[in-house]
Write a protein that holds these residues in place. Structure first.
Motif, PDB file in Angstrom:
ATOM      1  N   ASP A  64       0.816  -1.228   0.000  1.00  0.00           N
ATOM      2  CA  ASP A  64       0.000   0.000   0.000  1.00  0.00           C
ATOM      3  C   ASP A  64       0.844   1.270   0.000  1.00  0.00           C
ATOM      4  O   ASP A  64       0.371   2.333   0.409  1.00  0.00           O
ATOM      5  N   SER A  65       2.081   1.168  -0.471  1.00  0.00           N
ATOM      6  CA  SER A  65       2.936   2.356  -0.490  1.00  0.00           C
ATOM      7  C   SER A  65       2.496   3.372  -1.544  1.00  0.00           C
ATOM      8  O   SER A  65       2.953   4.516  -1.520  1.00  0.00           O
ATOM      9  N   ASP A  66       1.622   2.956  -2.461  1.00  0.00           N
ATOM     10  CA  ASP A  66       1.103   3.903  -3.456  1.00  0.00           C
ATOM     11  C   ASP A  66       0.325   5.039  -2.800  1.00  0.00           C
ATOM     12  O   ASP A  66       0.197   6.127  -3.371  1.00  0.00           O
ATOM     13  N   PHE A  67      -0.180   4.785  -1.600  1.00  0.00           N
ATOM     14  CA  PHE A  67      -0.954   5.807  -0.897  1.00  0.00           C
ATOM     15  C   PHE A  67      -0.076   6.716  -0.039  1.00  0.00           C
ATOM     16  O   PHE A  67      -0.583   7.620   0.617  1.00  0.00           O
ATOM     17  N   SER A  68       1.236   6.470  -0.034  1.00  0.00           N
ATOM     18  CA  SER A  68       2.142   7.280   0.797  1.00  0.00           C
ATOM     19  C   SER A  68       3.387   7.670   0.007  1.00  0.00           C
ATOM     20  O   SER A  68       4.501   7.606   0.522  1.00  0.00           O
ATOM     21  N   ASN A  69       3.181   8.030  -1.265  1.00  0.00           N
ATOM     22  CA  ASN A  69       4.274   8.514  -2.123  1.00  0.00           C
ATOM     23  C   ASN A  69       5.440   7.529  -2.217  1.00  0.00           C
ATOM     24  O   ASN A  69       6.598   7.933  -2.286  1.00  0.00           O
ATOM     25  N   GLY A  70       5.132   6.244  -2.198  1.00  0.00           N
ATOM     26  CA  GLY A  70       6.176   5.242  -2.370  1.00  0.00           C
ATOM     27  C   GLY A  70       6.881   4.828  -1.100  1.00  0.00           C
ATOM     28  O   GLY A  70       7.692   3.896  -1.115  1.00  0.00           O
ATOM     29  N   TRP A  71       6.593   5.531   0.007  1.00  0.00           N
ATOM     30  CA  TRP A  71       7.222   5.168   1.281  1.00  0.00           C
ATOM     31  C   TRP A  71       6.381   4.119   1.992  1.00  0.00           C
ATOM     32  O   TRP A  71       5.158   4.060   1.807  1.00  0.00           O
ATOM     33  N   PRO A  72       6.990   3.300   2.854  1.00  0.00           N
ATOM     34  CA  PRO A  72       6.209   2.312   3.609  1.00  0.00           C
ATOM     35  C   PRO A  72       5.153   2.993   4.471  1.00  0.00           C
ATOM     36  O   PRO A  72       5.353   4.107   4.960  1.00  0.00           O
ATOM     37  N   GLN A  73       4.026   2.326   4.640  1.00  0.00           N
ATOM     38  CA  GLN A  73       2.968   2.853   5.493  1.00  0.00           C
ATOM     39  C   GLN A  73       3.447   2.949   6.943  1.00  0.00           C
ATOM     40  O   GLN A  73       4.191   2.089   7.427  1.00  0.00           O
ATOM     41  N   GLU A  74       3.033   4.009   7.624  1.00  0.00           N
ATOM     42  CA  GLU A  74       3.380   4.155   9.044  1.00  0.00           C
ATOM     43  C   GLU A  74       2.379   3.363   9.881  1.00  0.00           C
ATOM     44  O   GLU A  74       1.529   3.918  10.568  1.00  0.00           O
ATOM     45  N   SER A  75       2.500   2.052   9.805  1.00  0.00           N
ATOM     46  CA  SER A  75       1.580   1.154  10.492  1.00  0.00           C
ATOM     47  C   SER A  75       2.297   0.459  11.641  1.00  0.00           C
ATOM     48  O   SER A  75       3.531   0.345  11.638  1.00  0.00           O
ATOM     49  N   PRO A  76       1.547  -0.020  12.632  1.00  0.00           N
ATOM     50  CA  PRO A  76       2.186  -0.740  13.733  1.00  0.00           C
ATOM     51  C   PRO A  76       3.014  -1.933  13.270  1.00  0.00           C
ATOM     52  O   PRO A  76       4.106  -2.169  13.791  1.00  0.00           O
ATOM     53  N   ILE A  77       2.522  -2.685  12.291  1.00  0.00           N
ATOM     54  CA  ILE A  77       3.250  -3.882  11.875  1.00  0.00           C
ATOM     55  C   ILE A  77       4.562  -3.515  11.185  1.00  0.00           C
ATOM     56  O   ILE A  77       5.588  -4.182  11.374  1.00  0.00           O
ATOM     57  N   ASN A  78       4.573  -2.435  10.397  1.00  0.00           N
ATOM     58  CA  ASN A  78       5.819  -1.993   9.764  1.00  0.00           C
ATOM     59  C   ASN A  78       6.802  -1.446  10.791  1.00  0.00           C
ATOM     60  O   ASN A  78       8.010  -1.669  10.708  1.00  0.00           O
ATOM     61  N   CYS A  79       6.269  -0.697  11.751  1.00  0.00           N
ATOM     62  CA  CYS A  79       7.117  -0.166  12.804  1.00  0.00           C
ATOM     63  C   CYS A  79       7.793  -1.295  13.577  1.00  0.00           C
ATOM     64  O   CYS A  79       9.007  -1.274  13.809  1.00  0.00           O
ATOM     65  N   LEU A  80       7.009  -2.291  13.969  1.00  0.00           N
ATOM     66  CA  LEU A  80       7.562  -3.422  14.705  1.00  0.00           C
ATOM     67  C   LEU A  80       8.557  -4.201  13.857  1.00  0.00           C
ATOM     68  O   LEU A  80       9.592  -4.666  14.351  1.00  0.00           O
ATOM     69  N   ALA A  81       8.264  -4.355  12.564  1.00  0.00           N
ATOM     70  CA  ALA A  81       9.170  -5.087  11.684  1.00  0.00           C
ATOM     71  C   ALA A  81      10.542  -4.427  11.642  1.00  0.00           C
ATOM     72  O   ALA A  81      11.582  -5.102  11.681  1.00  0.00           O
ATOM     73  N   LEU A  82      10.578  -3.097  11.584  1.00  0.00           N
ATOM     74  CA  LEU A  82      11.854  -2.395  11.523  1.00  0.00           C
ATOM     75  C   LEU A  82      12.593  -2.442  12.858  1.00  0.00           C
ATOM     76  O   LEU A  82      13.823  -2.553  12.897  1.00  0.00           O
TER      77      LEU A  82
END
Length: 465
Positions: free
Chosen positions: A141-159
């Motif tokens: 769903d990065s198309d909705f955030s100018n190509g950047w990863p979504q600022e979601s809890p699961i992405n935050c935890l993954a990083l």
């Protein structure tokens, strides 16, 4: 057999189950109704809390929440959470619906790790699991955030998990590909052998999990950013911003990998200063106590003059007052004096104790508080029992075993909840943290000379420059 012997048998069975599936105990639970009643999760939190302590690290939770965190029902509940998370990771399906819950548990396991937790996570395959998730799912769903990863809890935890599981070998290719940017180590890897004690201004030999105390408190604190918080300490490790920093100043809209070296390089060397009680911190800038647009100017008022003296003092001149900060030096005690510190004088001691029952001293009806706490504990125990009970019950139902025998075992669903959550620390007088720095001369010759000022936000340790 005496109950203690049955418990010991069950403990040995469970403790030697390498898959952490807990299904190895099912045949024993199916033996008869009496044994099932004795060993069932809802009736024997002591057994499952003992198993938790055998498998996982648990010292850090008591350090943050007090001894009540180690009540048997609480540890037994954690056993079910962690075991479920490890099974999810073991299955290796990065598209599983339970990945977010598993990542949350893995994050806590890592910030409370003193050796056992990391062993289980690595055995379950967490490093490869997180690596695959970041490569294949981070940009969903990065198309909705100018190509950047979504600022979601699961992405935050993954990083976060990627950082905690990275080694010098995850970092090597980056150093080869981007040599200019990575002449210095720009990624600080987690070292399981080093730690830092902010209260005593220097390194210490406490457990490895103490390295992550700030992360742990940021995770567990219930804070309203718009209100003054009653906190253990600023969620920031003293000295962590000190030193040489480098990075890219900005990314243009037409940024591509081929243009990587065309972006301006930013290098700055920062120093840290602390405002020590009885000195007063400089007020925050911006509206609403600095929580609004104050971050745009690093929470520093616009009408202020800043000077760094030869005696390593940083002085803010603001509306006729001088706010003095002293340089932070690792391993050297600051100027805090119990005889002059307003906080110590108010308490009558240098010891600070934070308790969940502090509402008593705020004029709240103690009977109402006791009733609320008892309700919370009862609801917690019921929820924890049902979670594990459903797992075992589903297995028993599938196998079709009926247990009709009589039993003289009484269910024990009580919990010793007389203790309160409390944490203690020594006052060090630090009321505020300011940063000052500049571009080194040799770097300034190439990339222009800059002067930097900054501040650390009180309630979560966020740094703004």
């Amino acid at each position: 057999l005496p109950i203690e012997i049955l418990e010991h048998i069950a403990f040995q069975l469970l403790d030697h189950d390498p898959t952490l599936s807990n299904t190895i105990i099912v045949p024993l639970l199916q033996t008869c109704k009496r044994i099932n009643a004795i060993l069932a999760f809802r009736n024997n939190s002591h057994l499952y809390s003992r198993l938790f302590c055998s498998r996982f690290d648990y010292a850090a939770s008591a350090g943050g929440l007090g001894p009540r965190a180690h009540n048997a029902p609480h540890l037994a509940h954690q056993l079910t959470c962690y075991s479920s998370a490890l099974r999810c990771i073991q299955h290796g399906n990065i598209y599983d619906n339970h990945v977010l819950t598993a990542f949350s548990a893995c994050f806590v396991l890592l910030i409370e790790d003193d050796g056992k937790n990391r062993h289980h996570l690595e055995a379950a395959g967490l490093p490869d699991f997180v690596d695959q998730f970041v490569r294949k799912r981070l940009h969903e769903d990065s198309d909705f955030s100018n190509g950047w990863p979504q600022e979601s809890p699961i992405n935050c935890l993954a990083l976060w998990l990627l950082r905690y599981t990275s080694t010098e070998d995850r970092v090597g290719p980056t150093q080869e590909d981007v040599r200019e940017l990575n002449q210095h180590n720009v990624v600080n890897l987690i070292s399981p052998t080093s730690s830092y004690d902010a209260d005593h201004n220097g390194p210490t030999t406490v457990s490895p999990s103490s390295m992550h105390d700030n992360d742990w408190y940021r995770l567990t604190d219930r804070i309203d950013p718009m209100e003054t918080s009653s906190k253990l300490n600023t969620r920031y490790t003293y000295g962590s911003a000190t030193g040489l920093w480098q990075g890219r100043a900005r990314m243009h809209e037409d940024f591509t990998e081929q243009q990587l070296f065309l972006n301006a390089l930013l290098l700055m060397r920062l120093r840290e200063h602390h405002c020590i009680d009885p000195q007063d911190p400089v007020p925050t800038g911006g509206a609403n106590g600095g929580f609004d647009d104050g971050i745009a100017n690093a929470w520093i008022p616009n009408d202020v003059q800043i000077y760094e003296d030869r005696d390593a003092k940083l002085r803010f001149y603001h509306r006729g007052r001088v706010h003095t900060y002293e340089a932070y030096r690792p391993g050297i005690a600051n100027s805090h004096d119990e005889a002059t510190c307003k906080g110590c004088l108010f308490r009558g001691t240098c010891d600070i104790i934070y308790r969940e029952d502090d509402v008593y001293y705020a004029g709240v009806d103690a009977d109402q508080v006791d009733a609320a706490m008892e309700d919370d504990d009862e609801q917690f125990l019921v929820a924890a029992s049902s979670q594990y009970g459903l797992l075992i019950d589903s297995i028993l139902d599938q196998r079709g075993h009926a247990m009709e025998e009589e039993t003289d075992v009484e269910e024990d669903v009580t919990c010793d909840c007389d203790e309160e959550y409390w944490v203690q620390r020594k006052c060090n007088g630090v009321l505020d943290i300011a940063l000052v720095g500049e571009t080194d001369f040799k770097h300034g010759q190439a990339w222009n000379h800059h002067r930097h000022y900054g501040r650390v936000r009180e309630w979560d340790g966020l740094v703004a420059l």
